[in-house]
Design a protein around this motif. Structure first.
Motif, PDB file in Angstrom:
ATOM      1  N   LYS A  57      72.207  72.641  41.907  1.00  0.00           N
ATOM      2  CA  LYS A  57      71.926  72.175  43.400  1.00  0.00           C
ATOM      3  C   LYS A  57      73.155  71.827  44.023  1.00  0.00           C
ATOM      4  O   LYS A  57      73.231  71.857  45.302  1.00  0.00           O
ATOM      5  CB  LYS A  57      70.710  71.213  43.384  1.00  0.00           C
ATOM      6  N   GLY A  58      73.954  70.799  43.334  1.00  0.00           N
ATOM      7  CA  GLY A  58      75.283  70.272  44.114  1.00  0.00           C
ATOM      8  C   GLY A  58      75.090  68.899  44.697  1.00  0.00           C
ATOM      9  O   GLY A  58      75.919  68.590  45.217  1.00  0.00           O
ATOM     10  N   SER A  59      73.777  68.563  44.558  1.00  0.00           N
ATOM     11  CA  SER A  59      73.486  67.120  45.381  1.00  0.00           C
ATOM     12  C   SER A  59      72.578  66.392  44.816  1.00  0.00           C
ATOM     13  O   SER A  59      71.498  67.210  44.277  1.00  0.00           O
ATOM     14  CB  SER A  59      73.460  67.026  46.917  1.00  0.00           C
ATOM     15  N   VAL A  60      72.141  65.172  44.787  1.00  0.00           N
ATOM     16  CA  VAL A  60      71.039  64.330  44.463  1.00  0.00           C
ATOM     17  C   VAL A  60      70.258  64.151  45.602  1.00  0.00           C
ATOM     18  O   VAL A  60      70.503  63.410  46.804  1.00  0.00           O
ATOM     19  CB  VAL A  60      71.528  63.080  43.807  1.00  0.00           C
ATOM     20  N   SER A  61      68.840  64.031  45.653  1.00  0.00           N
ATOM     21  CA  SER A  61      68.131  63.832  46.746  1.00  0.00           C
ATOM     22  C   SER A  61      68.028  62.516  46.904  1.00  0.00           C
ATOM     23  O   SER A  61      68.055  61.476  45.885  1.00  0.00           O
ATOM     24  CB  SER A  61      66.537  64.412  46.516  1.00  0.00           C
ATOM     25  N   ASP A  62      67.571  61.822  48.153  1.00  0.00           N
ATOM     26  CA  ASP A  62      67.463  60.450  48.400  1.00  0.00           C
ATOM     27  C   ASP A  62      66.493  59.738  47.531  1.00  0.00           C
ATOM     28  O   ASP A  62      66.686  58.441  47.100  1.00  0.00           O
ATOM     29  CB  ASP A  62      67.391  60.252  49.873  1.00  0.00           C
TER      30      ASP A  62
ATOM     31  N   SER B 157      89.788  67.372  47.600  1.00  0.00           N
ATOM     32  CA  SER B 157      88.964  68.001  48.839  1.00  0.00           C
ATOM     33  C   SER B 157      89.183  67.233  49.994  1.00  0.00           C
ATOM     34  O   SER B 157      89.116  67.719  51.200  1.00  0.00           O
ATOM     35  CB  SER B 157      87.592  67.845  48.086  1.00  0.00           C
TER      36      SER B 157
ATOM     37  N   LEU C 100      71.042  69.392  38.606  1.00  0.00           N
ATOM     38  CA  LEU C 100      71.677  68.720  39.723  1.00  0.00           C
ATOM     39  C   LEU C 100      73.103  69.275  40.041  1.00  0.00           C
ATOM     40  O   LEU C 100      73.665  69.432  41.144  1.00  0.00           O
ATOM     41  CB  LEU C 100      71.832  67.179  39.434  1.00  0.00           C
TER      42      LEU C 100
ATOM     43  N   THR D 113      70.686  67.427  34.496  1.00  0.00           N
ATOM     44  CA  THR D 113      72.145  67.412  34.804  1.00  0.00           C
ATOM     45  C   THR D 113      72.294  68.796  35.195  1.00  0.00           C
ATOM     46  O   THR D 113      73.121  69.090  36.023  1.00  0.00           O
ATOM     47  CB  THR D 113      73.011  66.933  33.652  1.00  0.00           C
TER      48      THR D 113
ATOM     49  N   ALA E 192      67.922  59.455  44.076  1.00  0.00           N
ATOM     50  CA  ALA E 192      68.810  58.463  44.185  1.00  0.00           C
ATOM     51  C   ALA E 192      68.139  57.040  44.058  1.00  0.00           C
ATOM     52  O   ALA E 192      68.500  55.950  43.299  1.00  0.00           O
ATOM     53  CB  ALA E 192      69.819  58.653  45.261  1.00  0.00           C
TER      54      ALA E 192
ATOM     55  N   ARG F 116      87.666  64.434  44.230  1.00  0.00           N
ATOM     56  CA  ARG F 116      87.506  63.860  45.745  1.00  0.00           C
ATOM     57  C   ARG F 116      88.502  63.804  46.457  1.00  0.00           C
ATOM     58  O   ARG F 116      88.575  64.163  47.763  1.00  0.00           O
ATOM     59  CB  ARG F 116      86.663  62.735  45.924  1.00  0.00           C
TER      60      ARG F 116
END
Length: 121
Positions: free
Chosen positions: A45-50, A117, A42, A39, A53, A114
């Motif tokens: 990093k700010g994102s989850v890799s494909d 933004s 991530l 956690t 996921a 969200r």
């Protein structure tokens, strides 16, 4: 191949958590420590890799099978809880309520973030 890479990431974080638990004698499961580490990673990093996921989605579909060993373990140690069923039941109910409430508040916060933004774009 991406799903295999995702499983490798999950296993590495699990092993990292187990190593932390053993080295620092922390009375918390290695899996929990690994999830905390993932956690934090991530979040930075700010994102989850494909690949992560894809592996996570595969595990979510069989989540019941992952929970089943704990349920079976409780079944075989039920005699230890014979005089404490009220405390166990209250703990389960309160824990479930707090879990659902936390999930609700987190989802509300994330959806509002969200929406803000998207409104700024």
């Amino acid at each position: 191949m991406p799903m295999l890479r995702g499983f490798l990431i999950l296993v590495l974080f699990f092993l990292f958590g187990e190593a932390l638990r053993l080295v620092f004698l922390i009375p918390v499961s290695g899996g929990v420590l690994g999830m905390i580490g993932m956690t934090l990673t991530l979040m930075v990093k700010g994102s989850v890799s494909d690949s992560l996921a894809a592996a996570s989605q595969g595990l979510i579909s069989v989540l019941v099978l992952l929970i089943m060993p704990g349920v079976v373990g409780v079944f075989f140690t039920a005699d230890q809880f014979s005089g404490q069923w009220l405390a166990v039941a209250v703990a389960l109910l309160v824990g479930t309520f707090l879990s659902v409430l936390t999930t609700l508040l987190l989802m509300k916060f994330l959806v509002q973030g969200r929406n803000r933004s998207q409104a700024n774009d």
